[in-house]
Design a protein around this motif. Structure first.
Motif, mmCIF file in Angstrom:
data_model
loop_
_atom_site.group_PDB
_atom_site.id
_atom_site.type_symbol
_atom_site.label_atom_id
_atom_site.label_comp_id
_atom_site.label_asym_id
_atom_site.label_seq_id
_atom_site.Cartn_x
_atom_site.Cartn_y
_atom_site.Cartn_z
ATOM 1 N N ALA A 15 29.462 0.928 -7.953
ATOM 2 C CA ALA A 15 29.008 0.305 -9.196
ATOM 3 C C ALA A 15 27.663 0.866 -9.629
ATOM 4 C CB ALA A 15 28.926 -1.210 -9.012
ATOM 5 N N ILE A 16 26.779 1.061 -8.647
ATOM 6 C CA ILE A 16 25.462 1.627 -8.957
ATOM 7 C C ILE A 16 25.619 3.041 -9.503
ATOM 8 C CG2 ILE A 16 23.273 2.407 -7.957
ATOM 9 C CD1 ILE A 16 23.502 0.095 -5.979
ATOM 10 N N ALA A 17 26.482 3.840 -8.850
ATOM 11 C CA ALA A 17 26.681 5.212 -9.296
ATOM 12 C C ALA A 17 27.270 5.252 -10.702
ATOM 13 C CB ALA A 17 27.607 5.946 -8.314
ATOM 14 N N ALA A 18 28.233 4.364 -10.953
ATOM 15 C CA ALA A 18 28.844 4.321 -12.280
ATOM 16 C C ALA A 18 27.840 3.906 -13.340
ATOM 17 C CB ALA A 18 30.033 3.354 -12.264
ATOM 18 N N ASN A 19 27.022 2.923 -13.000
ATOM 19 C CA ASN A 19 26.005 2.467 -13.938
ATOM 20 C C ASN A 19 24.994 3.565 -14.225
ATOM 21 O OD1 ASN A 19 24.796 0.377 -15.532
ATOM 22 N ND2 ASN A 19 23.189 0.236 -13.980
ATOM 23 N N ALA A 20 24.600 4.307 -13.158
ATOM 24 C CA ALA A 20 23.648 5.402 -13.338
ATOM 25 C C ALA A 20 24.232 6.495 -14.221
ATOM 26 C CB ALA A 20 23.251 5.975 -11.971
ATOM 27 N N ALA A 21 25.524 6.794 -14.000
ATOM 28 C CA ALA A 21 26.175 7.814 -14.830
ATOM 29 C C ALA A 21 26.236 7.382 -16.286
ATOM 30 C CB ALA A 21 27.588 8.089 -14.295
ATOM 31 N N PHE A 22 26.533 6.092 -16.513
ATOM 32 C CA PHE A 22 26.586 5.567 -17.881
ATOM 33 C C PHE A 22 25.221 5.657 -18.554
ATOM 34 C CE2 PHE A 22 25.862 1.866 -20.667
ATOM 35 C CZ PHE A 22 26.779 2.139 -21.672
ATOM 36 N N ILE A 23 24.168 5.276 -17.794
ATOM 37 C CA ILE A 23 22.816 5.315 -18.353
ATOM 38 C C ILE A 23 22.394 6.751 -18.622
ATOM 39 C CG2 ILE A 23 20.390 4.836 -17.846
ATOM 40 C CD1 ILE A 23 21.335 2.335 -16.396
ATOM 41 N N SER A 24 22.767 7.686 -17.715
ATOM 42 C CA SER A 24 22.415 9.089 -17.917
ATOM 43 C C SER A 24 23.082 9.640 -19.167
ATOM 44 C CB SER A 24 22.831 9.896 -16.687
ATOM 45 O OG SER A 24 22.479 11.250 -16.842
ATOM 46 N N LEU A 25 24.373 9.293 -19.372
ATOM 47 C CA LEU A 25 25.071 9.715 -20.576
ATOM 48 C C LEU A 25 24.427 9.113 -21.811
ATOM 49 C CD1 LEU A 25 27.431 11.095 -22.029
ATOM 50 C CD2 LEU A 25 28.817 9.055 -21.549
ATOM 51 N N SER A 26 24.057 7.842 -21.711
ATOM 52 C CA SER A 26 23.395 7.177 -22.836
ATOM 53 C C SER A 26 22.074 7.871 -23.156
ATOM 54 C CB SER A 26 23.136 5.704 -22.505
ATOM 55 O OG SER A 26 24.346 5.021 -22.277
ATOM 56 N N ALA A 27 21.335 8.274 -22.089
ATOM 57 C CA ALA A 27 20.054 8.951 -22.291
ATOM 58 C C ALA A 27 20.254 10.272 -23.020
ATOM 59 C CB ALA A 27 19.370 9.184 -20.951
ATOM 60 N N THR A 28 21.299 10.989 -22.639
ATOM 61 C CA THR A 28 21.576 12.269 -23.305
ATOM 62 C C THR A 28 21.883 12.057 -24.780
ATOM 63 O OG1 THR A 28 22.443 13.167 -21.236
ATOM 64 C CG2 THR A 28 23.053 14.310 -23.280
ATOM 65 N N LEU A 29 22.700 11.049 -25.060
ATOM 66 C CA LEU A 29 23.037 10.758 -26.446
ATOM 67 C C LEU A 29 21.822 10.295 -27.228
ATOM 68 C CD1 LEU A 29 26.444 8.912 -25.866
ATOM 69 C CD2 LEU A 29 26.098 11.261 -26.687
ATOM 70 N N LEU A 30 20.975 9.484 -26.595
ATOM 71 C CA LEU A 30 19.756 9.018 -27.258
ATOM 72 C C LEU A 30 18.828 10.181 -27.577
ATOM 73 C CD1 LEU A 30 18.940 5.779 -25.269
ATOM 74 C CD2 LEU A 30 19.387 5.908 -27.714
ATOM 75 N N ALA A 31 18.709 11.099 -26.624
ATOM 76 C CA ALA A 31 17.829 12.245 -26.842
ATOM 77 C C ALA A 31 18.288 13.070 -28.026
ATOM 78 C CB ALA A 31 17.788 13.109 -25.577
ATOM 79 N N GLN A 32 19.594 13.126 -28.206
ATOM 80 C CA GLN A 32 20.139 13.888 -29.324
ATOM 81 C C GLN A 32 19.980 13.161 -30.654
ATOM 82 O OE1 GLN A 32 24.168 14.439 -28.011
ATOM 83 N NE2 GLN A 32 23.653 16.094 -26.579
ATOM 84 N N SER A 33 19.691 11.840 -30.577
ATOM 85 C CA SER A 33 19.630 11.057 -31.814
ATOM 86 C C SER A 33 18.281 10.376 -32.005
ATOM 87 C CB SER A 33 20.742 9.993 -31.808
ATOM 88 O OG SER A 33 20.582 9.131 -30.691
ATOM 89 N N ILE A 34 17.226 10.937 -31.399
ATOM 90 C CA ILE A 34 15.897 10.370 -31.608
ATOM 91 C C ILE A 34 15.521 10.564 -33.071
ATOM 92 C CG2 ILE A 34 13.451 10.642 -31.052
ATOM 93 C CD1 ILE A 34 14.290 11.279 -28.194
ATOM 94 N N PRO A 35 15.180 9.504 -33.764
ATOM 95 C CA PRO A 35 14.928 9.588 -35.206
ATOM 96 C C PRO A 35 13.805 10.568 -35.536
ATOM 97 C CG PRO A 35 15.096 7.307 -34.500
ATOM 98 C CD PRO A 35 15.038 8.131 -33.257
ATOM 99 N N PRO A 36 13.907 11.246 -36.670
ATOM 100 C CA PRO A 36 12.835 12.167 -37.082
ATOM 101 C C PRO A 36 11.467 11.495 -37.158
ATOM 102 C CG PRO A 36 14.792 12.465 -38.442
ATOM 103 C CD PRO A 36 15.053 11.266 -37.594
ATOM 104 N N ALA A 37 11.436 10.195 -37.522
ATOM 105 C CA ALA A 37 10.147 9.492 -37.609
ATOM 106 C C ALA A 37 9.483 9.383 -36.246
ATOM 107 C CB ALA A 37 10.341 8.105 -38.218
ATOM 108 N N VAL A 38 10.282 9.197 -35.184
ATOM 109 C CA VAL A 38 9.739 9.139 -33.829
ATOM 110 C C VAL A 38 9.225 10.511 -33.424
ATOM 111 C CG1 VAL A 38 10.265 8.703 -31.399
ATOM 112 C CG2 VAL A 38 11.175 7.189 -33.158
ATOM 113 N N LYS A 39 10.021 11.545 -33.707
ATOM 114 C CA LYS A 39 9.605 12.903 -33.368
ATOM 115 C C LYS A 39 8.320 13.287 -34.093
ATOM 116 C CE LYS A 39 12.601 14.700 -30.447
ATOM 117 N NZ LYS A 39 12.137 15.196 -29.133
ATOM 118 N N ALA A 40 8.233 12.923 -35.374
ATOM 119 C CA ALA A 40 7.034 13.252 -36.148
ATOM 120 C C ALA A 40 5.811 12.507 -35.601
ATOM 121 C CB ALA A 40 7.251 12.910 -37.616
#
Length: 564
Positions: A6-31
């Protein structure tokens, strides 16, 4: 096996979420990230470390100036006040206690032999500062003690390790004698192995002794176990100690440290060998024992009631789910004040500790407010808290944890900045404690994008996780860690970075020489601010709130806080 899966699955889910978040960080945050400026951090540090602020001692004039300066910055950025009565200031009632050496006495009084008419010949008088330190935590001007001494080993009651040094012994109205640190272990699953747990901290020893009904506690200092010498104990405990005035927890009349040689005298007077008793205390089967020695003590103190505030500002989030998942940033603004009447440089300016972290916090507040002003909708709130009385035992953050601006169960994460040396751009970060949370895969992925290698705590035996403000938030269940550097910096090898840190620790840390330097390079401080900003976005934009890993020591507090 199911838990691990369960821990491994949760970590994998969070890692995937992190990758998706990194790809969708709003331009206002980046600026806004790109706008973070090391020179702005420099300006805050230069002001906070100026002689005008007299070392920012809690309850003193310079500390009040610092708090109002930070509050003014928050107001300029448009943060919502998070303090008392519509202000940015969360006022805290403190009491300073300073034992008067000439009026304070400690004596060890062994049981007199049969037929001896006077105990005076056998009384051992101790010298304040050289043999012992003491503070009266009951906040009264005078206290007298005449009580037996009970040796309780390491003074630990840890049910999860089936370890209880207080088993089958009554210490009510008595003085406990205990060893600093944890019971010895090489097993990470047993008292953290080589790493220090909170059970090993002196703060726990005093707290637990009071909970058990003791009126005094004598912690045996050993440099190898404490990770610092007697001079640190003496310098830290023979000046004014600060306590929360309204703390309802039981308190000791005499919270003391003693030299190892003093402990040896106590055991010798009990016809026991100190080395043998200390070794036995680290093994299962140890039994506490009341010794045939009493402590006679008279403690007189100067009592100084005062107030000092935390400074709290908030950028409210949309909270579309109806329940916040806020991120908090913390950094303490206080330092050690000054020594009145001393010739020469008598001000503890605290430029690195913690003008740097405080300046970074203020610059983060500016950057986040800029993003919000440019149309960014925050999914959840951001809280910026510059806390007081860290140097007095994390007291400002302790009060903040007990009185957060929103319920602790609705704060998903705290990230703390404390003493980030402005010596260049780091290529390593120490995020000790992040690995204990479900957020760690995100931290790893984000650090990689920032070209920051995550390095472990360089000295886990020192228990650094329990020695900065994030710990106070952890205690109420909020996942929390500090963002620090490693030893590797751009343009240098790790040996150079290690030498800079060691030199600062040896010569400037908690010394009058921790001053602002015009040649400091704040580019690295700005980098760690950008790193913290991106982590903050990923936390408030995550689909679920951050949690402690299963069976972590703070998991129960988190569950209790979430259900409130």
């Amino acid at each position: 096996m199911k838990i691990r899966s369960a821990i491994a699955a949760n970590a994998a889910f969070i890692s995937l979420s992190a990758t998706l978040l990194a790809q969708s960080i709003p331009p206002a945050v980046k600026a806004a990230e790109a706008s973070i400026d090391g020179e702005k951090i420099r300006a805050h540090v230069q002001f906070l470390a100026d002689d005008l602020l007299e070392g920012r001692g809690p309850g003193l004039r310079g500390s009040e100036i610092a708090a109002k300066y930070i509050a003014t910055q928050f107001a300029l950025y448009g943060l919502k006040p998070g303090g008392d009565n519509g202000t940015y200031l969360q006022q805290i009632n403190f009491v300073g206690m300073n034992a008067i050496p000439a009026q304070t006495t400690f004596s060890l009084v062994p049981k007199k032999p049969e037929g001896q008419m006077s105990i005076d010949l056998y009384s051992i008088d101790l010298k304040y500062g050289d043999d012992y330190t003491v503070s009266n935590r009951t906040l009264t001007p005078v206290v007298d003690i005449d009580a037996p001494i009970v040796f309780v080993g390491y003074g630990v009651d840890a049910p999860e390790f089936q370890w209880n040094d207080y088993a089958n012994i009554d210490v009510k109205g008595k003085v406990i004698l205990c060893i600093v640190g944890d019971p010895p272990s090489t097993d990470p699953a047993f008292f953290g192995g080589d790493a220090l747990t909170y059970y090993g901290r002196w703060t726990y020893k005093f707290e637990q002794a009071a909970r058990k009904g003791a009126i005094g506690a004598l912690i045996i200092h050993r440099t190898d176990l404490a990770s610092y010498g007697w001079d640190v104990v003496k310098n830290s405990n023979t000046s004014e100690k600060t306590y929360l005035r309204d703390d309802k927890n039981p308190q000791l009349e005499a919270a003391s440290w003693i030299q190892l040689d003093v402990a040896k005298q106590i055991f010798k007077s009990s016809n026991l060998n100190a080395d043998a008793e200390i070794e036995a205390a680290g093994k299962r089967g140890f039994k506490a024992i009341e010794l045939p020695v009493r402590l006679h003590a008279h403690v007189e103190s100067v009592v100084r009631p005062f107030q000092s505030p935390n400074v709290v500002g908030i950028l409210p989030g949309a909270n579309t789910s109806g329940k916040d998942q806020a991120v908090m940033y913390t950094a303490h603004y206080d330092h050690l004040g000054f020594v009145a009447g001393m010739a020469g440089d008598n001000i503890y300016n605290g430029a690195a500790d913690n003008g740097t972290g405080c300046g970074m916090l203020v610059e983060l507040a500016r950057a986040w407010s800029e993003a919000a002003h440019h149309g960014l909708t925050l999914p959840h709130s951001l809280i910026f808290a510059s806390v007081t009385a860290e140097e007095q035992g994390l007291l400002g953050s302790e009060y903040l944890g007990q009185h957060p601006p929103i319920p602790a169960g609705q704060i998903s994460l705290d990230m703390n900045y404390d003493m980030i040396l402005p010596i260049g751009v780091p290529l390593q970060t120490n995020v000790n404690g992040a690995q204990r949370t479900t957020f760690f895969p995100t931290v790893e992925a984000t650090a990689k994008r920032f070209n920051l290698a995550i390095v472990p705590d360089p000295k886990p035996s020192a228990g650094s996780y329990y020695r900065s403000d994030h710990f106070s938030l952890s205690r109420v269940g909020i996942p929390a860690f500090s963002i620090e550097t490693g030893n590797l910096y751009e343009g240098h090898d790790a040996a150079w970075g290690r030498k800079q840190h060691e030199d600062f620790g040896a010569h400037d840390y908690h010394n009058f020489s921790d001053n602002y330097h015009a040649d400091w390079d704040f580019a690295g401080n700005a980098k760690l601010d950008r790193f913290g900003m991106e982590l903050g976005w990923e936390a408030i934009a995550a689909p679920t709130a951050i949690q402690w890993n299963p069976n972590d020591e703070f998991e129960a507090a988190r569950k209790a806080g979430v259900t409130k």
